[in-house]
Design an enzyme around this catalytic site. Structure first.
Site, mmCIF file in Angstrom:
data_model
loop_
_atom_site.group_PDB
_atom_site.id
_atom_site.type_symbol
_atom_site.label_atom_id
_atom_site.label_comp_id
_atom_site.label_asym_id
_atom_site.label_seq_id
_atom_site.Cartn_x
_atom_site.Cartn_y
_atom_site.Cartn_z
ATOM 1 N N ARG A 36 13.605 67.450 11.470
ATOM 2 C CA ARG A 36 13.071 66.249 10.806
ATOM 3 C C ARG A 36 11.574 66.069 11.031
ATOM 4 O O ARG A 36 11.093 64.940 11.130
ATOM 5 C CB ARG A 36 13.816 64.992 11.284
ATOM 6 C CG ARG A 36 15.267 64.950 10.870
ATOM 7 C CD ARG A 36 15.384 64.466 9.448
ATOM 8 N NE ARG A 36 16.764 64.380 9.024
ATOM 9 C CZ ARG A 36 17.390 63.235 8.808
ATOM 10 N NH1 ARG A 36 16.780 62.104 8.984
ATOM 11 N NH2 ARG A 36 18.633 63.256 8.388
ATOM 12 N N ARG A 40 9.571 60.854 7.654
ATOM 13 C CA ARG A 40 9.170 59.473 7.854
ATOM 14 C C ARG A 40 8.251 59.165 9.017
ATOM 15 O O ARG A 40 7.689 58.087 9.060
ATOM 16 C CB ARG A 40 10.417 58.598 7.952
ATOM 17 C CG ARG A 40 11.181 58.574 6.667
ATOM 18 C CD ARG A 40 12.476 57.869 6.856
ATOM 19 N NE ARG A 40 13.266 58.540 7.868
ATOM 20 C CZ ARG A 40 14.368 58.053 8.396
ATOM 21 N NH1 ARG A 40 14.787 56.887 8.032
ATOM 22 N NH2 ARG A 40 15.042 58.741 9.288
ATOM 23 N N ARG A 49 5.710 59.007 -0.689
ATOM 24 C CA ARG A 49 7.052 58.513 -0.955
ATOM 25 C C ARG A 49 7.026 57.167 -1.678
ATOM 26 O O ARG A 49 7.980 56.842 -2.377
ATOM 27 C CB ARG A 49 7.773 58.402 0.391
ATOM 28 C CG ARG A 49 9.087 57.689 0.421
ATOM 29 C CD ARG A 49 10.223 58.585 -0.017
ATOM 30 N NE ARG A 49 11.474 58.014 0.404
ATOM 31 C CZ ARG A 49 12.047 56.952 -0.172
ATOM 32 N NH1 ARG A 49 11.485 56.414 -1.212
ATOM 33 N NH2 ARG A 49 13.179 56.480 0.305
ATOM 34 N N ASP A 85 17.220 67.767 1.193
ATOM 35 C CA ASP A 85 18.265 67.056 1.933
ATOM 36 C C ASP A 85 19.570 67.818 1.752
ATOM 37 O O ASP A 85 19.733 68.566 0.768
ATOM 38 C CB ASP A 85 18.426 65.605 1.449
ATOM 39 C CG ASP A 85 19.244 64.783 2.450
ATOM 40 O OD1 ASP A 85 18.667 64.291 3.429
ATOM 41 O OD2 ASP A 85 20.471 64.687 2.287
ATOM 42 N N TYR A 161 30.379 62.916 4.147
ATOM 43 C CA TYR A 161 29.724 61.996 3.193
ATOM 44 C C TYR A 161 30.573 61.832 1.935
ATOM 45 O O TYR A 161 30.715 60.719 1.408
ATOM 46 C CB TYR A 161 28.326 62.503 2.831
ATOM 47 C CG TYR A 161 27.332 62.299 3.951
ATOM 48 C CD1 TYR A 161 26.825 61.027 4.218
ATOM 49 C CD2 TYR A 161 26.916 63.349 4.756
ATOM 50 C CE1 TYR A 161 25.927 60.815 5.252
ATOM 51 C CE2 TYR A 161 26.019 63.150 5.799
ATOM 52 C CZ TYR A 161 25.531 61.880 6.045
ATOM 53 O OH TYR A 161 24.654 61.671 7.070
HETATM 54 O O1 CP3 Z 1 11.914 67.892 8.456
HETATM 55 C C1 CP3 Z 1 13.002 67.873 7.885
HETATM 56 O O2 CP3 Z 1 14.058 67.993 8.528
HETATM 57 C C2 CP3 Z 1 12.946 67.697 6.392
HETATM 58 C C3 CP3 Z 1 14.059 67.830 5.537
HETATM 59 C C4 CP3 Z 1 15.388 67.165 5.818
HETATM 60 C C5 CP3 Z 1 15.757 65.854 5.394
HETATM 61 N N1 CP3 Z 1 17.081 65.692 5.645
HETATM 62 C C6 CP3 Z 1 14.866 64.873 4.741
HETATM 63 C C7 CP3 Z 1 15.244 63.444 4.736
HETATM 64 C C8 CP3 Z 1 16.500 67.756 6.403
HETATM 65 C C9 CP3 Z 1 16.608 69.106 7.076
HETATM 66 C C10 CP3 Z 1 17.556 66.825 6.266
HETATM 67 C C11 CP3 Z 1 18.923 67.124 6.706
HETATM 68 C C12 CP3 Z 1 19.909 66.061 6.745
HETATM 69 N N2 CP3 Z 1 20.107 65.043 5.862
HETATM 70 C C13 CP3 Z 1 20.939 65.999 7.712
HETATM 71 C C14 CP3 Z 1 21.111 66.982 8.843
HETATM 72 C C15 CP3 Z 1 20.083 66.785 9.896
HETATM 73 C C16 CP3 Z 1 20.316 65.681 10.873
HETATM 74 O O3 CP3 Z 1 19.382 64.901 11.086
HETATM 75 O O4 CP3 Z 1 21.413 65.608 11.466
HETATM 76 C C17 CP3 Z 1 21.730 64.896 7.428
HETATM 77 C C18 CP3 Z 1 22.909 64.419 8.209
HETATM 78 C C19 CP3 Z 1 21.201 64.294 6.245
HETATM 79 C C20 CP3 Z 1 21.693 63.080 5.524
HETATM 80 C C21 CP3 Z 1 20.624 62.049 5.535
HETATM 81 N N3 CP3 Z 1 19.604 61.978 4.607
HETATM 82 C C22 CP3 Z 1 20.385 61.046 6.503
HETATM 83 C C23 CP3 Z 1 21.254 60.786 7.704
HETATM 84 C C24 CP3 Z 1 19.204 60.380 6.134
HETATM 85 C C25 CP3 Z 1 18.480 59.295 6.894
HETATM 86 C C26 CP3 Z 1 18.853 57.944 6.481
HETATM 87 C C27 CP3 Z 1 17.837 56.940 6.994
HETATM 88 O O5 CP3 Z 1 16.922 56.596 6.220
HETATM 89 O O6 CP3 Z 1 17.938 56.530 8.161
HETATM 90 C C28 CP3 Z 1 18.754 60.966 4.951
HETATM 91 C C29 CP3 Z 1 17.512 60.600 4.242
HETATM 92 C C30 CP3 Z 1 16.382 61.530 4.496
HETATM 93 N N4 CP3 Z 1 16.474 62.906 4.499
HETATM 94 C C31 CP3 Z 1 15.034 61.161 4.740
HETATM 95 C C32 CP3 Z 1 14.314 62.354 4.870
HETATM 96 C C33 CP3 Z 1 12.830 62.510 5.089
HETATM 97 C C34 CP3 Z 1 14.478 59.733 4.755
HETATM 98 C C35 CP3 Z 1 14.103 59.458 3.338
HETATM 99 C C36 CP3 Z 1 13.251 58.264 3.144
HETATM 100 O O7 CP3 Z 1 13.802 57.148 3.103
HETATM 101 O O8 CP3 Z 1 12.042 58.457 2.952
#
Ligand code: CP3
Length: 352
Positions: A36, A40, A49, A85, A161
């Site tokens: 991650r 953010r 964003r 994602d 999910y």
């Molecule tokens: O640096 C990176 O890891 C970039 C790419 C990335 C994202 N999601 C971007 C993202 C990766 C590798 C993921 C994987 C992901 N997504 C996982 C596995 C990794 C982990 O952390 O366990 C999971 C479970 C998800 C599902 C998901 N998508 C979650 C739990 C969330 C966060 C929800 C929140 O806002 O608290 C997302 C959204 C997400 N994915 C964001 C980003 C940058 C936030 C988006 C935003 O609101 O700007």
């Protein structure tokens, strides 16, 4: 006998540090990147964003590539991870998913019956995954010698999910379906293995040099449940990925009781969270498996001297070979990016 190269022939290029460490080769210091890292915690991400849906950002290759590069420029990490994602390949085949800020992926119509499985066809690389491939190509163009890590969600985590309809702490409905309808469950996971494999194949063909399979929530299963209900689909996935010839990392939160199972999937590298000491993981998995981890992401919310002390302890506990420095889970959104820059520099200063 040693073969001597003619003097006018350039020396063979040295593979990036990340790849050498993932393959278990000797390296002068551990490579470093952060789960991650793109997203953010970075003001330049929040700027891009603003006014855009998360999934629209992922689906616009120029912007996704820009976000992929941001943490590499800022922190000097040894790898990029594609900004995307785990639900992107599901959206690509028409699953009605959105990512809600502060919540995570929400599924409009959850998948719970045999009839629902028909919605989970395997994506076509040239059409469904064209934007994903373009984002990888543009990222690689901008990265130069820094390798790009591609990724996908593992079948269990994707299923959680789809079945729950959104994020869930304990995945109770998912585990109930798994126990009550094992044949339907097996078919669901097999389809999701196909979707994850197609997404990763596309990323590797477009230039990703290593891949990570995120099974973030599989730690909610017992070892026996993992063996019976998850391992078969993971083996199918890993078999397809092994044909790509790139190192494969598998990671799940709270999987200390499953480490041997994660290795038994056929992955080359196991990601370890902060609850499992690296020496214990190394002893249990043996020298054939590389490790990645495992600084508590909460240490990055503390002042630098605290973070440094914990990073030192992680580095001191890490195996000499086959090790990549990372956090034990993703960067917390409220992390000061300056701490991550200092942490990356600290790991880069290490010498064997
Ligand atoms: O640096 C990176 O890891 C970039 C790419 C990335 C994202 N999601 C971007 C993202 C990766 C590798 C993921 C994987 C992901 N997504 C996982 C596995 C990794 C982990 O952390 O366990 C999971 C479970 C998800 C599902 C998901 N998508 C979650 C739990 C969330 C966060 C929800 C929140 O806002 O608290 C997302 C959204 C997400 N994915 C964001 C980003 C940058 C936030 C988006 C935003 O609101 O700007």
């Amino acid at each position: 006998m040693a073969l001597l190269l003619p003097p006018d022939r350039p020396a063979p290029p040295v593979a990036p540090l990340l790849l050498r460490a993932l393959r278990g080769e000797e390296v002068p210091r551990p490579p470093v990147w952060f789960m991650r890292q793109a997203g953010r915690s970075l003001p330049e991400y929040r700027e891009l964003r603003r006014g855009r849906r998360m999934l629209d950002l992922c689906g616009t290759p120029e912007l996704a590539a820009e976000v992929t590069l941001q943490p590499v420029r800022r922190h000097g990490v040894d790898a990029a991870i594609l900004f995307s994602d785990i639900v992107v390949p599901l959206e690509a085949v028409g699953v009605d998913v959105e990512i809600r800020p502060g919540v995570g992926p929400v599924i409009g119509t959850p998948v719970r019956t045999r009839a629902d499985l028909a919605r989970l066809r395997e994506p076509e690389p040239d059409t469904d995954l064209a934007a994903l491939a373009a984002a990888v190509r543009l990222s690689c163009d901008g990265l130069g010698d820094t390798p790009l890590i591609g990724f996908a969600g593992a079948p269990f985590t994707l299923a959680s999910y789809l079945v729950e309809g959104g994020p869930s702490k304990a995945q109770a409905r998912t585990r109930a379906l798994m126990l009550a309808e094992p044949a339907l469950w097996a078919e669901l996971l097999e389809r999701l293995a196909g979707i994850a494999a197609a997404a990763i194949e596309t990323q590797v063909r477009a230039g990703a040099q290593a891949v990570q399979v995120f099974d973030s929530w599989v730690g909610s299963l017992s070892a026996e449940q993992y063996d019976r209900h998850v391992l078969p689909a993971m083996r199918v996935l890993m078999q397809r990925l092994s044909a790509l010839g790139v190192p494969v990392i598998v990671f799940g939160l709270g999987t200390g009781h499953l480490l041997e199972r994660l290795a038994a999937t056929g992955a080359d590298v196991v990601g370890v969270d902060w609850r499992t000491p690296l020496p214990e993981a190394a002893a249990r998995l043996g020298p054939g498996i590389a490790l990645q981890g495992n600084l508590d992401p909460a240490a990055c919310l503390a002042p630098w001297d605290v973070c440094e002390r914990h990073a030192r302890a992680v580095l001191d506990s890490a195996p000499a070979r086959g090790y990549v420095f990372n956090l034990g889970h993703g960067v917390q959104p409220q992390t000061d990016p300056g701490i991550l820059t200092q942490l990356a520099a600290y790991v880069r200063e290490q010498h064997a």
